[in-house]
Scaffold this motif. Structure first.
Motif, PDB file in Angstrom:
ATOM      1  N   LEU A 172       0.824  -1.209   0.000  1.00 52.94           N
ATOM      2  CA  LEU A 172       0.000   0.000   0.000  1.00 52.94           C
ATOM      3  C   LEU A 172       0.859   1.261   0.000  1.00 52.94           C
ATOM      4  CD1 LEU A 172      -2.696  -1.088   2.626  1.00 52.94           C
ATOM      5  CD2 LEU A 172      -2.804  -1.295   0.127  1.00 52.94           C
ATOM      6  N   THR A 173       1.834   1.326   0.908  1.00 48.57           N
ATOM      7  CA  THR A 173       2.753   2.465   0.974  1.00 48.57           C
ATOM      8  C   THR A 173       4.109   1.973   1.455  1.00 48.57           C
ATOM      9  OG1 THR A 173       2.020   2.999   3.233  1.00 48.57           O
ATOM     10  CG2 THR A 173       0.955   4.184   1.428  1.00 48.57           C
ATOM     11  N   ARG A 174       5.150   2.771   1.186  1.00 45.29           N
ATOM     12  CA  ARG A 174       6.520   2.456   1.613  1.00 45.29           C
ATOM     13  C   ARG A 174       7.054   3.604   2.448  1.00 45.29           C
ATOM     14  NH1 ARG A 174       8.968  -0.607  -3.695  1.00 45.29           N
ATOM     15  NH2 ARG A 174      10.896  -0.521  -2.493  1.00 45.29           N
ATOM     16  N   HIS A 175       7.838   3.261   3.484  1.00 49.08           N
ATOM     17  CA  HIS A 175       8.312   4.272   4.426  1.00 49.08           C
ATOM     18  C   HIS A 175       9.727   3.933   4.897  1.00 49.08           C
ATOM     19  CE1 HIS A 175       4.116   5.691   4.917  1.00 49.08           C
ATOM     20  NE2 HIS A 175       3.840   4.403   4.755  1.00 49.08           N
ATOM     21  N   ARG A 176      10.428   4.962   5.386  1.00 47.47           N
ATOM     22  CA  ARG A 176      11.712   4.777   6.058  1.00 47.47           C
ATOM     23  C   ARG A 176      11.652   5.446   7.426  1.00 47.47           C
ATOM     24  NH1 ARG A 176      16.120   2.630   4.053  1.00 47.47           N
ATOM     25  NH2 ARG A 176      16.129   1.994   1.847  1.00 47.47           N
ATOM     26  N   ARG A 211      -1.340  -4.731   8.670  1.00 46.62           N
ATOM     27  CA  ARG A 211      -0.297  -5.676   8.258  1.00 46.62           C
ATOM     28  C   ARG A 211       0.918  -4.878   7.794  1.00 46.62           C
ATOM     29  NH1 ARG A 211      -1.395  -9.922   3.301  1.00 46.62           N
ATOM     30  NH2 ARG A 211       0.002 -11.614   3.934  1.00 46.62           N
ATOM     31  N   LEU A 212       2.076  -5.142   8.407  1.00 46.69           N
ATOM     32  CA  LEU A 212       3.287  -4.391   8.121  1.00 46.69           C
ATOM     33  C   LEU A 212       4.447  -5.343   7.858  1.00 46.69           C
ATOM     34  CD1 LEU A 212       3.115  -1.851  11.116  1.00 46.69           C
ATOM     35  CD2 LEU A 212       2.206  -1.503   8.812  1.00 46.69           C
ATOM     36  N   GLU A 219      13.485  -0.357   4.908  1.00 48.17           N
ATOM     37  CA  GLU A 219      12.170  -0.011   4.373  1.00 48.17           C
ATOM     38  C   GLU A 219      11.063  -0.755   5.118  1.00 48.17           C
ATOM     39  OE1 GLU A 219      11.282   1.096   0.146  1.00 48.17           O
ATOM     40  OE2 GLU A 219      12.956  -0.282  -0.191  1.00 48.17           O
ATOM     41  N   LEU A 220      10.020  -0.012   5.501  1.00 47.12           N
ATOM     42  CA  LEU A 220       8.805  -0.598   6.036  1.00 47.12           C
ATOM     43  C   LEU A 220       7.699  -0.435   5.005  1.00 47.12           C
ATOM     44  CD1 LEU A 220       7.219  -0.727   9.446  1.00 47.12           C
ATOM     45  CD2 LEU A 220       5.878   0.361   7.644  1.00 47.12           C
ATOM     46  N   ALA A 250      -3.827  -9.840   0.652  1.00 45.77           N
ATOM     47  CA  ALA A 250      -2.879 -10.183  -0.402  1.00 45.77           C
ATOM     48  C   ALA A 250      -2.035 -11.406  -0.021  1.00 45.77           C
ATOM     49  CB  ALA A 250      -1.957  -9.001  -0.690  1.00 45.77           C
ATOM     50  N   ASP A 251      -1.809 -12.294  -0.983  1.00 43.24           N
ATOM     51  CA  ASP A 251      -0.817 -13.345  -0.829  1.00 43.24           C
ATOM     52  C   ASP A 251       0.567 -12.735  -1.022  1.00 43.24           C
ATOM     53  OD1 ASP A 251      -2.858 -15.173  -0.525  1.00 43.24           O
ATOM     54  OD2 ASP A 251      -2.781 -15.870  -2.602  1.00 43.24           O
TER      55      ASP A 251
END
Length: 279
Positions: free
Chosen positions: A5-9, A198-199, A218-219, A226-227
């Motif tokens: 869904l999104t990516r973060h640091r 879910r992370l 990266e988180l 989703a599988d």
């Protein structure tokens, strides 16, 4: 379906008596992820970054989980618990209605590497009795594939039809924590659906998640249904977290997490009056 869904640091931060760490969850680009309140990674082989530790401090209203990859950390608290968590081990503490604890390094040199996770509690459990447990590395169940090891720290995971249960349980929240470790090129699949929040966090190397490459630090926020296919070409590690959201107001004041400002004010009064020493 895009699983990510999104990516973060994370961002550099300090906590305790000046311990240097990376704050991954509960920072400007990624606030609380109900029920996950905070995720920190501490990783340094410079004792100046960690030697001062986390001297006595209070908590109320949530659960803390410390997971060590390297090093040794000692726990002591106001209700008489004490223990040392070492590499591969887990320390779980349900602060609930109140506890004062300290986490201090049991080493003066070498690599200190691990995580602290804060998991919220529903209102009905926030003033329950405090609890604490250490789980040594050898008590964490593991599944082994070709160059892949999955450690089940919390909740359950099914492998080839067999349900594996981790030592940390928050059953009403369906809390799951897995550590997926690649020793070399390998692959592992996790089927959806999972609880809604879910992370995933890559703490070592590079991991392909379905068709997207993730790098250390990266988180990602993941779609609940989703599988996942996790793949790496070399040594790597990734944490997977999942839990059912609580859906209640979150009011945080430092180490106190309640549902209203009035409850925060009461927590401060109780702490100042010395009420955090009773179970």
């Amino acid at each position: 379906m895009n699983a990510i869904l999104t990516r973060h640091r994370g961002i550099p931060a300090q906590d305790g008596a000046g311990v240097k760490l990376t704050r991954i969850v509960n920072q400007p680009s990624l606030p609380h992820q109900d029920p996950f309140l905070m995720l920190d990674e501490f990783r340094s082989d410079d004792p100046n970054d960690y030697i001062a530790g986390f001297p006595p401090h209070p908590h109320r209203g949530f659960v803390t989980l410390t997971y060590m990859l390297a090093g040794r950390m000692e726990h002591q608290d106001s209700v008489g618990n004490t223990g040392v968590v070492e590499a591969g081990g887990v320390q779980w503490m349900k602060a609930a209605r109140g506890i004062i604890h300290a986490e201090m390094p049991k080493q003066e040199e070498g690599l200190m590497w691990g995580f602290q996770l804060w998991l919220n509690l529903p209102a009905k459990d926030k003033l329950s009795a405090a609890q604490w447990a250490d789980h040594r590395a050898e008590t964490i169940p593991q599944w082994h594939g070709d160059a892949v090891t999955v450690r089940v720290i919390a909740g359950t995971q099914t492998f080839d039809g067999e349900v594996v249960t981790g030592p940390v349980q928050q059953p009403e929240q369906h809390f799951q924590m897995l550590d997926v470790q690649f020793a070399a090129a390998g692959q592992w699949q996790q089927r959806g659906p999972t609880p809604q929040t879910r992370l995933g966090y890559v703490y070592q190397g590079e991991v392909w998640l379905n068709d997207q490459l993730l790098q250390r630090g990266e988180l990602v926020r993941l779609a609940a249904d989703a599988d996942l296919t996790l793949r790496s070409e070399a040594q790597a590690g990734m944490l997977l977290l999942a839990a059912q959201p609580i859906g209640e107001p979150i009011v945080q004041y430092g180490p106190f997490v309640m549902n209203s400002h009035a409850e925060i004010e009461q927590a401060i009064r109780d702490y100042q009056a010395g009420r955090f020493t009773a179970t």
